[in-house]
Design a protein around this motif. Structure first.
Motif, PDB file in Angstrom:
ATOM      1  N   ARG A   1    -151.528  28.822  11.826  1.00 41.12           N
ATOM      2  CA  ARG A   1    -150.762  29.000  13.073  1.00 41.12           C
ATOM      3  C   ARG A   1    -149.522  29.859  12.835  1.00 41.12           C
ATOM      4  NH1 ARG A   1    -151.014  22.848  15.573  1.00 41.12           N
ATOM      5  NH2 ARG A   1    -152.966  22.363  14.488  1.00 41.12           N
ATOM      6  N   LEU A   2    -148.911  29.708  11.674  1.00 39.63           N
ATOM      7  CA  LEU A   2    -147.762  30.555  11.340  1.00 39.63           C
ATOM      8  C   LEU A   2    -148.192  32.022  11.256  1.00 39.63           C
ATOM      9  CD1 LEU A   2    -146.042  28.340   8.621  1.00 39.63           C
ATOM     10  CD2 LEU A   2    -145.282  28.679  10.984  1.00 39.63           C
ATOM     11  N   LYS A   3    -149.395  32.276  10.738  1.00 37.69           N
ATOM     12  CA  LYS A   3    -149.911  33.641  10.682  1.00 37.69           C
ATOM     13  C   LYS A   3    -150.182  34.178  12.083  1.00 37.69           C
ATOM     14  CE  LYS A   3    -151.995  33.079   6.092  1.00 37.69           C
ATOM     15  NZ  LYS A   3    -153.264  32.997   5.317  1.00 37.69           N
ATOM     16  N   VAL A   4    -150.619  33.301  12.991  1.00 38.96           N
ATOM     17  CA  VAL A   4    -150.825  33.706  14.383  1.00 38.96           C
ATOM     18  C   VAL A   4    -149.494  34.148  14.997  1.00 38.96           C
ATOM     19  CG1 VAL A   4    -151.414  32.878  16.695  1.00 38.96           C
ATOM     20  CG2 VAL A   4    -152.872  32.284  14.754  1.00 38.96           C
ATOM     21  N   ILE A   5    -148.449  33.371  14.752  1.00 41.56           N
ATOM     22  CA  ILE A   5    -147.119  33.730  15.253  1.00 41.56           C
ATOM     23  C   ILE A   5    -146.723  35.116  14.745  1.00 41.56           C
ATOM     24  CG2 ILE A   5    -144.656  33.146  15.177  1.00 41.56           C
ATOM     25  CD1 ILE A   5    -145.569  30.179  14.841  1.00 41.56           C
TER      26      ILE A   5
ATOM     27  N   VAL B   1    -146.919  23.706  16.545  1.00 41.19           N
ATOM     28  CA  VAL B   1    -147.042  23.444  15.108  1.00 41.19           C
ATOM     29  C   VAL B   1    -146.674  21.980  14.881  1.00 41.19           C
ATOM     30  CG1 VAL B   1    -146.301  24.068  12.783  1.00 41.19           C
ATOM     31  CG2 VAL B   1    -146.436  25.830  14.562  1.00 41.19           C
ATOM     32  N   THR B   2    -147.673  21.163  14.619  1.00 38.71           N
ATOM     33  CA  THR B   2    -147.480  19.721  14.477  1.00 38.71           C
ATOM     34  C   THR B   2    -147.187  19.323  13.043  1.00 38.71           C
ATOM     35  OG1 THR B   2    -149.153  19.503  16.212  1.00 38.71           O
ATOM     36  CG2 THR B   2    -148.447  17.483  15.105  1.00 38.71           C
ATOM     37  N   THR B   3    -147.888  19.957  12.112  1.00 40.11           N
ATOM     38  CA  THR B   3    -147.744  19.612  10.702  1.00 40.11           C
ATOM     39  C   THR B   3    -148.168  20.799   9.846  1.00 40.11           C
ATOM     40  OG1 THR B   3    -148.450  18.091   8.942  1.00 40.11           O
ATOM     41  CG2 THR B   3    -150.069  18.609  10.643  1.00 40.11           C
ATOM     42  N   LEU B   4    -147.591  20.888   8.647  1.00 39.54           N
ATOM     43  CA  LEU B   4    -147.993  21.884   7.666  1.00 39.54           C
ATOM     44  C   LEU B   4    -148.836  21.243   6.566  1.00 39.54           C
ATOM     45  CD1 LEU B   4    -144.645  23.883   7.406  1.00 39.54           C
ATOM     46  CD2 LEU B   4    -146.652  24.394   8.815  1.00 39.54           C
ATOM     47  N   ASP B   5    -149.114  19.967   6.727  1.00 36.84           N
ATOM     48  CA  ASP B   5    -149.929  19.187   5.790  1.00 36.84           C
ATOM     49  C   ASP B   5    -151.367  19.204   6.290  1.00 36.84           C
ATOM     50  OD1 ASP B   5    -151.320  17.239   4.386  1.00 36.84           O
ATOM     51  OD2 ASP B   5    -149.699  15.770   4.444  1.00 36.84           O
TER      52      ASP B   5
ATOM     53  N   ALA C   1    -140.075  27.531   8.477  1.00 40.64           N
ATOM     54  CA  ALA C   1    -141.285  28.353   8.403  1.00 40.64           C
ATOM     55  C   ALA C   1    -141.463  29.181   9.675  1.00 40.64           C
ATOM     56  CB  ALA C   1    -142.501  27.467   8.172  1.00 40.64           C
ATOM     57  N   SER C   2    -141.122  28.610  10.815  1.00 42.72           N
ATOM     58  CA  SER C   2    -141.248  29.314  12.095  1.00 42.72           C
ATOM     59  C   SER C   2    -140.298  30.505  12.148  1.00 42.72           C
ATOM     60  CB  SER C   2    -140.970  28.360  13.252  1.00 42.72           C
ATOM     61  OG  SER C   2    -141.886  27.284  13.262  1.00 42.72           O
ATOM     62  N   ALA C   3    -139.083  30.295  11.676  1.00 46.01           N
ATOM     63  CA  ALA C   3    -138.103  31.389  11.653  1.00 46.01           C
ATOM     64  C   ALA C   3    -138.563  32.508  10.730  1.00 46.01           C
ATOM     65  CB  ALA C   3    -136.742  30.858  11.211  1.00 46.01           C
ATOM     66  N   LYS C   4    -139.145  32.144   9.613  1.00 46.64           N
ATOM     67  CA  LYS C   4    -139.561  33.123   8.603  1.00 46.64           C
ATOM     68  C   LYS C   4    -140.618  34.080   9.145  1.00 46.64           C
ATOM     69  CE  LYS C   4    -141.146  33.448   3.802  1.00 46.64           C
ATOM     70  NZ  LYS C   4    -141.544  32.680   2.594  1.00 46.64           N
TER      71      LYS C   4
END
Length: 364
Positions: free
Chosen positions: A219-223, A198-202, A255-258
């Motif tokens: 990518r967060l949804k993939v996680i 995850v490089t950026t959320l922008d 965001a990753s923890a969430k």
């Protein structure tokens, strides 16, 4: 190493590509230069290039390393070059070994190892093979767009599952969800770890920094999807780029923890060989107001150079700014409960040697 010169005006950005610059690799004997006075020819050289794939019969498939900076000793790369087009990719210089440019060629002229699955099983069966985890897709993403059709990565995973060979994967692609059936089975046997970059959320930054990749939100949804399937997942916040995305570090950790990531690490921007020129060119195109400032900060972290290849330093840099990033990261990691590695170990004890040709079948 001094700050590279200003960008060539003919290298205007190409939509969907990380760079339009097709600079020669460091081993090139013959150099071809476009006449700067012929604007039409210059534009033709960089207009809408199509992706070309060359099919290769590789001689071997498992690579080995002794680097103390990486947590694996064996790796497999089913592809050379990467259509994702990440401008910062440390693997770009490897295209010079193919007598191709680490620039535009790297993301448009790809190589697929069509016999990868056959070689993988053959090498697992070799009498000298000793089972250790294998990292899949380290130099270039094993789930880049051409994988959707070629399915080389899926074949490798099927073989790994059949013989209980532990695998670690790193990707920034949603295509990994296609193989969640295999990954879930491997996870049950402690045979797989997945790392999502995850490089950026922008999304505006993502479009120019790594154009043919999924958005940070996706990518967060993939996680989350992988975790719901029982697959162990970590996050790699990489690369951290001064004055470009470093301000997002805490947000990425949160965001990753969430979404259920079990651990997180980061890597500072690395600019080996031709990547330094390509990245400086990219900065001048997209952030001309801060380009020199960004490069100077990188040099401050790299002993006055744009790249420092020393083990123990190349991933994190050194100096005041590098220390600040490190402190911020560890504070955020503790705050969001990701300071411990909660990934299960990869179990090599279950490994089954593939049967060789001529072996007797079990008697019933």
């Amino acid at each position: 190493m001094s700050i590279p010169s200003k960008t060539n005006p003919f290298y205007s950005p190409i939509k969907g590509r990380g760079t339009a610059n097709n600079l020669a690799g460091r081993f090139a004997i013959t150099l071809v230069e476009v006449d700067e006075n012929d604007e039409n020819l210059a534009l033709l050289e960089t207009s809408s290039p199509k992706t070309e794939v060359r099919y290769e019969r590789a001689k071997s498939i498992i690579s080995r390393n002794n680097s103390p900076d990486v947590p694996f000793r064996q790796s497999i790369n089913p592809y050379k070059g990467c259509e994702h087009g990440c401008i910062y990719c440390f693997a770009r210089p490897t295209h010079a070994y193919l007598d191709l440019s680490p620039g535009l060629d790297f993301e448009t002229r790809l190589v697929a190892k069509t016999n990868a699955a056959y070689l993988f099983e053959e090498e697992l069966a070799h009498p000298n093979y000793r089972c250790q985890p294998i990292a899949l897709g380290i130099n270039t993403d094993a789930y880049q767009p051409i994988e959707k059709e070629l399915k080389i990565t899926r074949e490798l995973l099927q073989i790994a599952l059949a013989h209980h060979q532990p695998i670690s994967l790193i990707t920034k692609s949603t295509l990994i969800l296609r193989d969640v059936d295999i990954l879930a089975q491997m996870a049950e046997k402690k045979l797989v770890h997945v790392a999502i970059s995850v490089t950026t959320l922008d999304n505006d930054l993502k479009r120019i920094l790594e154009p043919r990749t999924a958005s940070g939100t996706t990518r967060l949804k993939v996680i989350q999807t992988l975790r719901e399937a029982g697959v162990p997942v970590s996050v790699l916040a990489a690369p951290v780029i001064p004055f470009i995305n470093d301000h997002e570090l805490e947000e990425i950790v949160a965001a990753s923890a969430k979404v259920g990531a079990q651990s997180i690490n980061y890597i500072m921007l690395r600019l080996p060989h031709e990547v330094a020129t390509l990245f400086a060119d990219w900065l001048q195109q997209h952030y001309p107001d801060r380009a020199d400032h960004v490069l100077q900060r990188i040099m401050d972290m790299r002993g006055g150079k744009l790249y420092d290849s020393r083990f123990g330093k190349r991933m994190t840099g050194e100096g005041v700014f590098a220390d600040l990033i490190n402190q911020r990261f560890h504070v955020a990691r503790r705050k969001y409960g990701l300071d411990g590695n909660r990934l299960s170990f990869l179990d090599c004890r279950q490994f089954k040697v593939p049967p060789k040709e001529g072996d007797q079948m079990p008697l019933f």
